[in-house]
Structure formats: structure tokens, C-alpha cells
Design an enzyme around this catalytic site. Structure first.
Site, PDB file in Angstrom:
ATOM      1  N   HIS A   1      -7.875  -5.307  -0.355  1.00 20.88           N
ATOM      2  CA  HIS A   1      -6.533  -4.437  -0.043  1.00 20.88           C
ATOM      3  C   HIS A   1      -5.552  -5.407   0.642  1.00 20.88           C
ATOM      4  CE1 HIS A   1      -4.131  -1.184  -0.198  1.00 20.88           C
ATOM      5  NE2 HIS A   1      -4.139  -0.851   1.262  1.00 20.88           N
TER       6      HIS A   1
ATOM      7  N   SER B   1       0.792  -1.249  -0.036  1.00 21.06           N
ATOM      8  CA  SER B   1      -0.187  -0.026   0.292  1.00 21.06           C
ATOM      9  C   SER B   1       0.667   1.198  -0.074  1.00 21.06           C
ATOM     10  CB  SER B   1      -0.866  -0.141   0.999  1.00 21.06           C
ATOM     11  OG  SER B   1      -2.068   0.761   1.063  1.00 21.06           O
TER      12      SER B   1
ATOM     13  N   ASP C   1      -9.290  -5.124  -4.571  1.00 21.23           N
ATOM     14  CA  ASP C   1      -9.017  -4.042  -3.820  1.00 21.23           C
ATOM     15  C   ASP C   1      -9.661  -2.964  -4.395  1.00 21.23           C
ATOM     16  OD1 ASP C   1      -7.620  -1.870  -2.386  1.00 21.23           O
ATOM     17  OD2 ASP C   1      -5.684  -2.846  -2.847  1.00 21.23           O
TER      18      ASP C   1
HETATM   19  C1  LIG Z   1      -5.591   5.131   4.538  1.00 19.59           C
HETATM   20  C2  LIG Z   1      -5.164   3.831   3.410  1.00 19.59           C
HETATM   21  O1  LIG Z   1      -5.644   3.105   3.463  1.00 19.59           O
HETATM   22  N1  LIG Z   1      -4.135   4.053   3.005  1.00 19.59           N
HETATM   23  C3  LIG Z   1      -3.502   3.078   1.882  1.00 19.59           C
HETATM   24  C4  LIG Z   1      -3.023   3.553   0.842  1.00 19.59           C
HETATM   25  C5  LIG Z   1      -2.508   2.259   2.708  1.00 19.59           C
HETATM   26  O2  LIG Z   1      -1.359   2.407   2.819  1.00 19.59           O
HETATM   27  N2  LIG Z   1      -3.126   1.356   3.631  1.00 19.59           N
HETATM   28  C6  LIG Z   1      -2.679   0.689   4.660  1.00 19.59           C
HETATM   29  C7  LIG Z   1      -3.360   0.989   5.954  1.00 19.59           C
HETATM   30  C8  LIG Z   1      -2.208  -0.761   4.547  1.00 19.59           C
HETATM   31  O3  LIG Z   1      -1.358  -1.297   5.001  1.00 19.59           O
HETATM   32  O4  LIG Z   1      -2.721  -1.304   3.737  1.00 19.59           O
END
Ligand SMILES: CC(=O)N[C@@H](C)C(=O)N[C@@H](C)C(=O)O
Length: 829
Positions: free
Chosen positions: A805, A682, A773
Site C-alpha cells: 500500500h 489512499s 496492496d
Molecule cells: C486505515 C487505512 O489504512 N485506510 C486507508 C484507506 C488509508 O487511507 N491509509 C492511509 C493510512 C495511508 O496513507 O495509506
């Protein structure tokens, strides 16, 4: 959280991208063992279909060659097989998720129930089970847990909630299809009641840990809960065309249209209907929707307000307004929310007393109790009912950062039951701006008990993040005093499972220790001394295989403080402080002169890598890698100034922090500059792909899970486009967010994205992508991988068709980390 549907095996979807510029791996001995393959044509090496027979170099027919599955070649198959055996041992380690304490029948000691889970790879589900224990305190300050011989599996159970007295247990079974939702009330030996609530009343009960709220009233006759609103009726068509009016009937003579699309709460909430409030009477089985709540309010976290004699019963809940559109809520605490009070429904059969015969449905206003603060959640009434405390993510809402430092508040609860929307909100634990060395960095709750109170009625026990550790805090809600009560000399992470009166049942773990149960008690309850003592609890849950035990015992870890370089004068004091990284290494050097190092980067970016046990990271350490897990500025647990220094500077400040951390371990002689790998998901994948582009000679190999590679591409498809504005522009991005980005916006997003540096990348990279995702849509990672392929850089892509995700379904998680291990070994051995 994980869906259990598996329509296709993941390997059907594996895509391995061809890299013509890189030569095939060196000659190897392959299957069958008698066949020596001295060279293989590219076509074979990369094709998705396999040749079933092979010609040896002398042209003789060598017999059938075993087909290799997609994405596995003869060079890596052995490694794949041996790593998979070890990964399976790590995967099967169980996790302790929750615990409850009950009074013991004998009156001596107490009874504990632990909810445990373990991935079941074959079924691609988590197995959930309950393990019970009798707890007795011995006179010599020791504690004895007598464990039941075996745990009991809970199949088909969505959530369990004991009643306040512990005499009853609610078991909810959510339907898999259109069937009713099942509520069971259990006594000590059997099911006492079973109710089936049809879909016309409500859908599944929320068990997501956020909207989720299930609360028994004090006399244990009613349960308030949050469930999906009933399905809206859809237009019906027959052979004659549209059929007027609404109908839920289904027969062969008609069909249903779709009707209007309704906005959902994004990632992990796809297909979930609006959370709404209900109360069930457990004597009659009647379930009623709570009246008076605006349709546009999503509700959650309901609790009963203290009963007032002669007055109606109230419920307190959290409400989120949808505004012009719902934006993703998972990991996003910047969605404004408030506490509301609403009158609970009356049930005909309830003996409310003579003064409460009024069963009118006249509109009673819903009272917003926290109008003056932008965020209020996790309402908890004090045991005497005199005040209501709650957490707030106001820093997050006000700044736009998806997560930030929390605060704790209270309001006095009116004894006469007359509720007001202008009650004074007292700040109990305010936001800490700058975390002074060694002192409390601010509140970052990580789990919150439904009953967090000690017997003094004003002390709450909370699990929070403190630097790179999870710690247990006691918070006096009247004085505001916060004390770290888990051991201060421990770098492990600690979290509360439940309270046993004034004692604490907790769990502690570290990158090199599986979770262990601990029992905490105040050393001297009578005096002002606030020291806690922690006992080790021998438990079957502490066990793991001999192999895992021996591998873990050969590892060590430390939390490093890493000073920043070239800090500009314009940064805040809190943002100039050293960052932290967790370094995991072998106790003895395994290879000379250095073991390869994997740099591990968390997502968010306002999240944190904790010093708790992670099966996947322990697996990577066990196959010969050292780990550098970097908590760059912007992470939770280091004060608000450090956190807020990142928005507006993503792709530069965070990238530099990681480079500083790498140089730090190299300078200390703990890592070789020529043996570096990088792994992140992410936003951690954003950093991974930025690093291989901005520092193209630094990393030998990389892996990225659902990486953010192009903010410009993602802004039109993610469930949180506002996140892109805030992280790219800083907090002014909160106000400039629009669903119609301008060319200027897109240009800035492009310039801050990893894809802007892709032409420089040389590092072979593995991509692990979840096709479902909604947060970082699969197109983002695929675009970047294709761009790498175009440049001739080795890429491997695995797409998990049913994953969201987190890529957390057991088989997908397993296949991800197995491939990471094999990919890293291939380039770093
Ligand atoms: C707020 C969020 O979901 N940001 C994403 C781009 C991200 O980095 N998510 C994190 C929480 C993850 O580890 O999946």
C-alpha cells in the site's frame, strides 16, 4: 518493512492508457537532435513498442531513432532527466531513526549511538548504519557532541537492542529463507555469543514496530521476544498417496500439500505467521516458547515485570484475539487488545535461589490485566516497579474509527506478585473531546520510547501530535499533568529520540528544514519551573547537498487556520472549529503572477500531515510548486469531536473542507484558481478522485497513489472491509459490518465513492498503484483509470508489481515522485 525482492523492473509493468480525444503535445525537437519531428502519429505516441527508424516528413530515412522507454515521450524526456537528478539529491538525504545512550567509560558525559538509514536506489533497499558520538555537558549550559569520523553499516541486521546496563547488545538477524534465526550478543569489542534458533522452534523475530517486543530481564541473562510461530506441518504425499502423520522431512520421494488456509493480519503481514512469545537464555542459547497462552491470541510488545524475590518471574505482553476473522491491523488501532501477564519459563541452568527449584509445567493461568478497557498497549513499568502505565486506543475500538484520540492509564503493580484481573485502571490522560484554542488537543502518540522515564520516576516523555505539528510532551503519570515541552513558538515538528538521564535527545524538522538534532534540558531542575531549553547540535546527519540547501533556503512555510463555511448547528463544538493547512511557498515569487499550487491530501482518513520534513514534498516545492497540505476534519491532533465528525460523511464533509481551504488561499491572493493540482494517496486518493469528479473544472492535473475509488468494489477484497462500513455509515457501521454486504449496503457504498462522479472528470490523472496492496487492491485504481480512459480523459498508470500500500520501496518511491513531478509540469508549466 520493505521487501527486497525484485522480480521484474517496474518499467516492464508501466501501462500508459491511450486517450484518443486529446491531441498529441505540440511539436518539439527530439532525439537525435538533427531530426525535426513536426508531427507524430498517435500509434507511435502511445504504443508500447517503439519504431527503431523514423521517416522524416519529406520521406527521407533519418537514421535510427533512439528508443524511448515505456511511458516516456520525447516531450517529457528532458524534464524526466533533469528532475531525476534533483530527486536523487533529495532521496539520498539520510533519516535519523533511533538513538540510544550509554554511560561513558570515562565517567564523564555519555555515549550516544544513532541508527540512521538512507535509501540505496541501486540495491532497492534502505542502507542502515550506526553513527556514534560522545556527549559532554559544558558548564555554560552548552553541550558538545564529538562524532565518530564515519558511520558503520549494519548489513543483514533486523533489530538491535542494548541491555539495560548498556554492557551488552543483542543483534538479531532474521533468515531470508528456511534457515535459522541468528541471535548475537555483543560486548564492547566483540561478539560474545552467537545462537542459531531453528525454524522448528520459531520463524523470524518480529521487527515491525507493532507486534515487535524484545526485552532483557534485569540481570541480563534472559531475553523475551516475539517471533513467528513455527511453520505448521502440511500434508505429505508420496507416490502411494497421502502419508499418514506429520513430517517435516523433505526428500525427492514426497511432496507437500497446502493444508488449510490461515487468516493473516492483512496489509504488510502477508505470509507472516502468528506472533508468539519466546524467551532465550543467553548463557546456554536455549530458546523456549512461553507456555499457557491461548493459540488464538497474537502477542506483542513484551516486557519483564519487576522481579519479586522468591517468586516466579512474569512477563507482561499485549494480546490481540482473532475473533471470527483477523482484519487488517496496519494503521488500524481499532483492533481490541489487552495486557496480559504470564509466567516466564524456567531454565534448568538458572540460579533462581533455593526457593525456586519448582520447574513444573503445570498450567499457570494467563491473567488479563486490563479487562475493563477495550484497548491497552505499550506497557511501561515505572522505574520503581510500583505501577504499570499503558496507552489505550479505546476511542478507536469503541467507535470503530481506525485511529482516534488516545488515552494514558496506570495500574498499581502488586508488590507481593499476586496478580489480579480486577486491578483498578486509573485514567491519567483522558480523551480530549473538544480542543480549546491553543490548549492540549489530546494524546496522539507517534513514537514511544522503551524507557520514557525521567529520574523522578513518574514523568514520561512522549512524542505526540498537536494540530499539524509533532510535539514533545512531559506527562506526570501520578498527577496527570501534561506539558508541551518542545518550543511552543515553533511550527516545526519535534520528536524524542532518546533520554540522556533527565535530558532529551530529539530531532526537529520542517517542510523546509532537513532533520536537525536538538538537546533539551530543564532550565531550572531544582525549582517548580517547567521551562525547557533546546540546544542545536551540530551533526554530520544535519548535512545535505549544497543544491538542496540552497533550494530549501528559498522556501518558507506557515500553518494556516482556516475557518469553515456554513457549519450546521447539529455539529459538535469541536467539529465547528477552524481546520489547519500547511502552506509551503517560495520566498520570492518565481513566476508571474502565481506559482502553481499542489493541494496535498493525507490518507486514513484519521491520520495527519505533519509539519515535518518530507523529501518528496520538498522536491515538489523545489521544482516550482507551492503546496497546500490540508488537515481536513477527521485528522488526528484536533480533538475527538472533530475527528468523529467525519465517519458517515466521507466524500462530502472532507471534500468540502478541502475546497474551503483552496478558496481560502485563493482569497488571500496566494494561489491562482487556474493553476491547481491535487495529489493524495489512499483516502487522500479517495479525496483526489472525488475532487476531480465533484469539481471538474477546478484542477488542471491530478495524481493518486493507491486511491480508494470504489467502496463497493473494494469491500469484498480489502483486508479492512469494516473500515468501509464505519466511514460510509458512521459509528453504527461498526455493528452493521458483515462479510456478506447487502444490495442496500453496496448501493450506499457506490453513492459515496469517487467512481459515482467519474463521468464528469476532465482532469488528466496519474495513477501509481502497488500490485501487492491488500488495503486498497490494485483493481480499485485500475477500474477508475479505465473508466476515465473510456471517457477520453488522459490517464497514465504505473503499477509497481512488488509494492504494497505505501509504495515505499526506494525505486518505486523514486519513480512515483519523479512521474508526479513530470506529470504536473507537463500540464502546469
Ligand atoms: C486505515 C487505512 O489504512 N485506510 C486507508 C484507506 C488509508 O487511507 N491509509 C492511509 C493510512 C495511508 O496513507 O495509506
Amino acid at each position: 518493512m520493505a521487501s527486497t525482492l525484485l522480480s521484474k523492473t517496474t518499467s516492464d509493468w508501466c501501462v500508459k492508457l491511450l486517450c484518443p480525444r486529446y491531441p498529441p503535445p505540440p511539436p518539439i525537437l527530439s532525439h537525435p537532435p538533427t531530426l525535426l519531428l513536426t508531427w507524430r502519429p498517435f500509434r507511435y505516441f502511445f504504443s508500447t513498442k517503439r519504431l527503431s527508424t523514423f521517416l522524416a516528413m519529406d520521406g527521407s530515412k533519418a537514421g535510427p531513432l533512439k528508443e524511448l522507454p515505456l511511458g516516456i515521450d520525447a516531450t517529457t524526456e528532458e524534464e524526466y532527466a533533469s528532475q531525476s537528478k534533483l530527486l536523487q539529491e533529495f532521496t539520498s538525504i539520510s533519516s535519523i531513526d533511533k538513538a540510544w545512550i550509554f554511560k561513558s567509560d570515562s565517567g564523564i558525559g555519555s555515549q550516544a549511538m544513532f541508527s540512521i538509514s538512507q535509501p540505496n536506489l541501486l540495491a532497492n533497499k534502505r542502507k542502515k548504519f550506526i553513527l556514534s558520538s560522545h556527549i559532554s555537558r559544558e558548564s555554560n549550559n552548552s553541550v558538545n557532541f564529538q562524532w565518530a569520523p564515519f558511520p558503520v553499516e549494519m548489513t543483514g541486521v533486523s533489530v538491535i537492542v542494548p541491555s539495560p546496563s548498556g554492557a551488552k547488545l543483542l543483534v538479531v538477524r532474521n533468515p531470508e529463507n528456511e534457515s535459522p534465526c541468528q541471535f548475537e550478543i555483543w560486548g564492547r569489542a566483540q561478539v560474545e555469543k552467537e545462537f542459531h534458533i531453528p525454524q522448528s522452534v520459531h520463524g523470524s523475530v518480529y521487527a515491525d514496530g507493532w507486534f515487535q517486543g524484545i526485552s532483557w530481564n534485569s540481570d541480563e541473562t534472559l531475553i523475551a521476544y516475539v517471533a513467528e510461530e513455527p511453520s505448521p506441518s502440511k500434508p505429505t504425499f508420496t507416490g502411494q498417496g497421502y502419508k499418514k502423520g506429520s513430517s517435516t522431512e523433505k526428500d525427492f520421494g514426497n511432496w507437500k500439500g497446502q493444508g488449510d488456509w490461515k487468516e493473516e493480519w492483512g496489509e504488510t503481514y502477508a505470509g507472516k505467521r502468528q506472533p508468539a512469545l519466546f524467551v532465550i537464555n543467553i548463557n546456554s542459547g536455549e530458546a523456549q516458547a512461553v507456555k499457557g497462552i491461548e493459540k488464538s491470541l497474537s502477542v506483542g510488545q513484551v516486557v519483564w515485570a519487576p522481579p519479586v524475590r522468591g517468586s516466579h518471574q512474569y512477563l507482561v505482553f499485549v494480546g490481540w484475539s482473532e475473533g471470527t476473522r483477523k482484519l487488517g491491523i496496519k494503521y488500524c488501532f481499532n483492533r481490541p487488545c489487552a495486557l496480559y501477564a504470564v509466567r516466564a519459563p524456567n531454565f534448568e541452568s538458572e540460579a533462581d535461589g533455593p526457593e525456586l527449584k519448582d520447574n513444573s509445567t503445570e498450567d499457570v493461568p494467563v491473567v488479563n490485566l486490563t479487562q475493563s478497557i477495550s484497548s491497552a498497549f505499550y506497557p511501561r513499568f515505572s522505574p520503581d516497579g510500583k505501577f504499570l502505565s499503558f496507552l489505550s486506543a479505546r476511542s478507536s475500538v469503541d467507535s470503530g474509527a481506525h485511529s482516534a484520540t488516545d488515552s494514558l492509564h496506570r495500574i498499581d503493580w502488586p508488590i507481593d506478585g499476586l496478580l489480579s484481573s480486577s486491578a483498578k485502571i486509573v485514567d491519567v490522560v483522558p480523551v480530549v473531546m473538544c480542543a480549546e484554542d491553543g490548549s492540549f488537543p489530546g494524546l496522539y502518540w507517534s513514537s514511544f520510547l522503551s524507557n520514557p522515564w525521567l529520574s523522578d520516576g513518574c514523568t514520561m516523555i512522549i512524542t505526540s501530535i498537536w494540530g499539524s505539528c509533532e510535539v514533545i510532551l512531559s506527562v506526570n503519570v501520578l498527577s496527570g499533568e501534561v506539558i508541551r515541552i518542545s518550543p511552543t513558538d515553533s511550527n516545526s515538528s519535534w520528536s524524542v529520540l532518546t533520554l540522556d538521564g533527565d535530558n532529551i535527545v530529539a530531532v526537529s524538522s520542517s517542510p523546509v528544514d532537513v532533520p536537525h538534532i536538538k538537546y533539551g534540558y530543564l532550565v531550572d531542575k531544582e525549582s517548580k519551573n517547567t521551562a525547557w531549553s533546546w540546544l542545536n547540535v551540530p551533526s554530520p546527519t544535519n548535512e545535505c547537498s549544497e543544491k538542496v540547501k540552497s533550494l530549501l533556503s528559498s522556501l518558507q512555510f506557515s500553518i494556516m487556520k482556516i475557518p469553515l463555511r456554513d457549519v450546521s448547528d447539529s455539529v459538535t463544538k469541536g467539529a465547528a472549529k477552524p481546520i489547519e493547512a500547511i502552506f509551503v511557498s517560495s520566498k520570492t515569487k518565481r513566476n508571474d503572477p502565481f506559482d502553481p499550487l499542489i493541494v496535498i491530501l493525507h490518507g486514513g482518513p484519521h491520520s495527519v500531515s505533519l509539519s515535518s520534513f518530507s523529501k518528496s514534498l520538498a522536491f515538489l516545492s523545489s521544482i516550482g510548486f507551492n503546496l497546500l497540505i490540508v488537515n481536513y476534519r477527521g485528522s488526528l491532533g484536533f480533538g475527538e469531536e472533530a475527528l468523529q465528525s467525519l465517519p458517515g460523511k466521507v466524500g462530502s464533509q472532507d471534500v468540502n473542507d478541502v475546497l474551503v481551504a483552496i478558496d481560502h488561499v485563493i482569497d488571500l491572493g496566494l494561489a491562482s484558481p487556474s493553476k491547481l493540482a491535487v495529489l493524495g494517496g489512499s483516502h487522500g486518493g479517495f479525496l483526489t478522485t472525488h475532487l476531480i469528479g465533484q469539481a471538474p473544472d477546478k484542477f488542471v492535473v491530478a495524481a493518486a497513489r493507491n486511491p480508494v475509488c470504489s467502496l463497493a468494489l473494494m469491500v469484498g477484497t480489502t483486508d479492512i472491509p469494516d473500515w468501509i462500513y464505519v466511514e460510509a455509515y458512521g459509528s453504527e457501521g461498526k455493528n452493521s459490518f458483515t462479510d456478506a454486504p447487502s444490495a442496500e449496503h453496496l448501493t450506499l457504498f457506490q453513492s459515496k465513492s469517487p467512481i459515482a462522479h467519474v463521468s464528469k472528470v476532465k482532469t488528466p490523472t496519474l495513477f501509481l498503484l502497488g500490485a501487492q496492496d491488500l488495503r486498497v487492491p490494485v483493481s480499485t485504481g485500475l477500474q477508475y483509470a479505465r473508466a476515465m480512459k473510456e471517457k477520453g480523459v488522459p490517464v497514465k498508470v504505473i503499477v509497481f508489481p512488488n509494492d504494497t500500500h505505501a509504495i515505499e520501496r526506494p525505486q518505486s518511491d523514486f519513480e512515483s515522485f519523479l512521474n508526479i513531478g513530470v506529470w504536473f509540469k507537463k500540464y502546469l508549466s
